[in-house]
Design a protein around this motif. Structure first.
Motif, PDB file in Angstrom:
ATOM      1  N   ASP A 140       0.863  -1.164   0.000  1.00  0.00           N
ATOM      2  CA  ASP A 140       0.000   0.000   0.000  1.00  0.00           C
ATOM      3  C   ASP A 140       0.904   1.219   0.000  1.00  0.00           C
ATOM      4  N   SER A 141       0.439   2.331  -0.516  1.00  0.00           N
ATOM      5  CA  SER A 141       1.266   3.534  -0.519  1.00  0.00           C
ATOM      6  C   SER A 141       1.242   4.234   0.833  1.00  0.00           C
ATOM      7  N   GLY A 142       0.335   3.823   1.721  1.00  0.00           N
ATOM      8  CA  GLY A 142       0.266   4.370   3.078  1.00  0.00           C
ATOM      9  C   GLY A 142       0.582   3.277   4.075  1.00  0.00           C
ATOM     10  N   ASP A 143      -0.029   3.351   5.248  1.00  0.00           N
ATOM     11  CA  ASP A 143       0.154   2.305   6.248  1.00  0.00           C
ATOM     12  C   ASP A 143      -0.276   0.977   5.650  1.00  0.00           C
ATOM     13  N   CYS A 144       0.365  -0.107   6.068  1.00  0.00           N
ATOM     14  CA  CYS A 144       0.083  -1.412   5.470  1.00  0.00           C
ATOM     15  C   CYS A 144       0.251  -2.493   6.522  1.00  0.00           C
TER      16      CYS A 144
END
Length: 178
Positions: free
Chosen positions: A103-107
């Motif tokens: 993911d480009s954010g939290d994952c």
């Protein structure tokens, strides 16, 4: 019901709607609901779309690869090496690339179990016996205890406010700084 509208060689139809390339290999029967019975398979060009939601699809972008798209973007891929990729088209590190989540954010990955049950990750090098659980990370929701196992034996236990290295006990209040 009624007489067919068209007959061409061995194809008889009352009504049909086709869009894009459609190919049926060795078709036995297409019933009145549109269900296809085939002897050796049904061939499609690149994708299967839902008629009411055209930006959601199952695609076949390359040999031995299939993807699932939602909202027009690829969400899941099984590649030609059998790897499962979620949110990415690029596999992870070579020693851990069977499942890659991106993911480009939290994952992260969530393991949800019952509130009186265990959530676990097992490390196995066999399909039976103790070698199926040589290493393990285990969380007991009933007691809120996290255990880590190595060589089939518990080596670390974390209770709320207490850390125990099995064989050697250090009781210490855990705080945000560790």
């Amino acid at each position: 019901s009624g007489s067919p509208d068209i007959t061409v060689r061995n194809i008889t139809g009352v009504a049909a709607t086709f869009s894009g390339a459609v190919s049926y290999e060795d078709v036995v029967n297409v019933d009145s609901v549109g269900i296809i019975t085939a002897r050796s398979g049904v061939s499609i060009a690149d994708s299967i779309f839902h008629t009411g939601d055209t930006n959601t699809a199952i695609r076949f972008p390359a040999a031995d690869t299939f993807t699932v798209e939602t909202a027009g973007s690829e969400a899941l891929r099984v590649d030609s090496s059998g790897r499962l990729l979620l949110g990415t088209t690029t596999e992870g590190a070579a020693l851990a690339d069977n499942l890659t989540v991106a993911d480009s954010g939290d994952c992260g990955v969530t393991i949800r179990s019952g509130n009186t049950n265990y959530g676990s990750i097992y490390f196995s090098d066999a399909t039976s016996g103790a070698d199926e659980y040589r290493g393990q990370i285990e969380y007991n929701h009933n007691t809120d205890i996290l255990r880590i196992y190595s060589g089939g034996t518990a080596v670390l236990r974390i209770d709320p406010g207490k850390l125990e290295v099995i064989g050697h006990t250090e009781t210490d209040t855990l705080n945000a700084s560790g």
